[in-house]
Design an enzyme around this catalytic site. Sequence first.
Site, PDB file in Angstrom:
ATOM      1  N   GLU A   3       0.861  -1.174   0.000  1.00 50.34           N
ATOM      2  CA  GLU A   3       0.000   0.000   0.000  1.00 50.34           C
ATOM      3  C   GLU A   3       0.901   1.230   0.000  1.00 50.34           C
ATOM      4  O   GLU A   3       2.109   1.108  -0.141  1.00 50.34           O
ATOM      5  CB  GLU A   3      -0.923  -0.044   1.231  1.00 50.34           C
ATOM      6  CG  GLU A   3      -1.665  -1.382   1.354  1.00 50.34           C
ATOM      7  CD  GLU A   3      -2.515  -1.505   2.601  1.00 50.34           C
ATOM      8  OE1 GLU A   3      -3.103  -0.501   3.018  1.00 50.34           O
ATOM      9  OE2 GLU A   3      -2.606  -2.604   3.152  1.00 50.34           O
ATOM     10  N   HIS A  92      11.511 -16.516  -9.787  1.00 48.13           N
ATOM     11  CA  HIS A  92      10.485 -15.493 -10.030  1.00 48.13           C
ATOM     12  C   HIS A  92      11.021 -14.118 -10.419  1.00 48.13           C
ATOM     13  O   HIS A  92      10.278 -13.143 -10.368  1.00 48.13           O
ATOM     14  CB  HIS A  92       9.532 -15.342  -8.837  1.00 48.13           C
ATOM     15  CG  HIS A  92       8.735 -16.584  -8.546  1.00 48.13           C
ATOM     16  ND1 HIS A  92       7.965 -17.207  -9.477  1.00 48.13           N
ATOM     17  CD2 HIS A  92       8.624 -17.315  -7.421  1.00 48.13           C
ATOM     18  CE1 HIS A  92       7.396 -18.279  -8.941  1.00 48.13           C
ATOM     19  NE2 HIS A  92       7.792 -18.362  -7.697  1.00 48.13           N
ATOM     20  N   ARG A 110       3.561 -14.161  -7.756  1.00 50.02           N
ATOM     21  CA  ARG A 110       2.192 -14.431  -8.210  1.00 50.02           C
ATOM     22  C   ARG A 110       1.906 -13.885  -9.601  1.00 50.02           C
ATOM     23  O   ARG A 110       0.803 -14.097 -10.126  1.00 50.02           O
ATOM     24  CB  ARG A 110       1.184 -13.887  -7.186  1.00 50.02           C
ATOM     25  CG  ARG A 110       1.227 -14.680  -5.889  1.00 50.02           C
ATOM     26  CD  ARG A 110       0.287 -14.132  -4.850  1.00 50.02           C
ATOM     27  NE  ARG A 110      -1.110 -14.411  -5.151  1.00 50.02           N
ATOM     28  CZ  ARG A 110      -2.124 -14.046  -4.371  1.00 50.02           C
ATOM     29  NH1 ARG A 110      -1.882 -13.371  -3.257  1.00 50.02           N
ATOM     30  NH2 ARG A 110      -3.344 -14.332  -4.690  1.00 50.02           N
ATOM     31  N   ARG A 260     -12.957  -9.735   1.404  1.00 46.46           N
ATOM     32  CA  ARG A 260     -11.650  -9.385   1.978  1.00 46.46           C
ATOM     33  C   ARG A 260     -11.790  -9.228   3.495  1.00 46.46           C
ATOM     34  O   ARG A 260     -12.807  -8.726   3.988  1.00 46.46           O
ATOM     35  CB  ARG A 260     -11.125  -8.099   1.360  1.00 46.46           C
ATOM     36  CG  ARG A 260     -11.127  -8.168  -0.159  1.00 46.46           C
ATOM     37  CD  ARG A 260     -10.168  -7.209  -0.763  1.00 46.46           C
ATOM     38  NE  ARG A 260      -8.796  -7.560  -0.440  1.00 46.46           N
ATOM     39  CZ  ARG A 260      -7.783  -6.717  -0.626  1.00 46.46           C
ATOM     40  NH1 ARG A 260      -8.006  -5.515  -1.084  1.00 46.46           N
ATOM     41  NH2 ARG A 260      -6.573  -7.095  -0.334  1.00 46.46           N
TER      42      ARG A 260
END
Length: 270
Positions: A3, A92, A110, A260
């Site tokens: 965030e 990754h 991801r 969520r």
Amino acid sequence: MPELPEVQTVIDYLKKEIIGLKIKQIEIKNEKFLKNTAIGIFKQKLINKKIVDIKRKGKYLIFELDNSLFMVVHLRMEGKFFVDQKKINRKHDYLIFDLTEKFLAYNDSRQFGTFHLTDNIEELKELKKVAIDPLDDKFDVNYLKNKLDKLRKEIKVLLLDQTIVSGIGNIYASEILFDAKISPFKKANELSMDELERIVVSSKKILKLALKYNGTTIHTFSFGENKTGEFNKLLKVMNQANKKCYICSTNIVRIKQQSRSTFYCPQCQK
DNA sequence: AGCGGAACCTGTCGGC
DNA sequence: TGCCGACAGGTTCCGC
């Protein structure tokens, strides 16, 4: 993952490491991250360009190259940048920028992250949607009142809406509402001016404090050489289900809103 | 128009 | 140990 405080922490780190360096070569192991540019054009436009600045808009990182070109990156849940002194093969790592003396690797377990190229950041659709920054002085009670006036959704859900206010995600939405003593279920258009004011004040307070602590690491957030955020220590409700509220000793509750997790104190937040 | 839920992916953790 | 489901700092898309 990140965030506002975490994205800003990443940017501050990167600025120390790579400002002024020129992109010599780019290795792209997976094209899916490039959203508005074909791989050939992506390389052609960026190679031999110098990184002159890195800015943030909401949760986006904006790399400014010389000759007014911008690479706009969203880390989504797990995107990370590593700066390596030599090329290393990390699981990754999907984009590796050879900066001559250093290597900038984009790592994303991801694979949700996004890269856009543009020569006009005002025109990029993704950035246009990003609302005002909560740390901006213009984010005040009148702004929020205007935005929320006709919206009947729950306030927690709307704090996550990047077209209303940018940079707040699931951790800080819960923390801000706890600090403001407002129930996450409260409908936006039913909030009083006093309550809206508390949301504004708590947003700025919590986000600034989190920035000071380099963000929050609950699961996997890290920056640089595996440095982690330290705001975890100050979390009052996030991930505190069934622990006692530090103010009133009522058990913190975990529920779901729009699939969520939300954490709150049913006693303190009305 | 607006809502909830699925989808995009991989990894980890807890329970049985 | 292994399998299965739930869950993860985000956003977008799809179908009702």
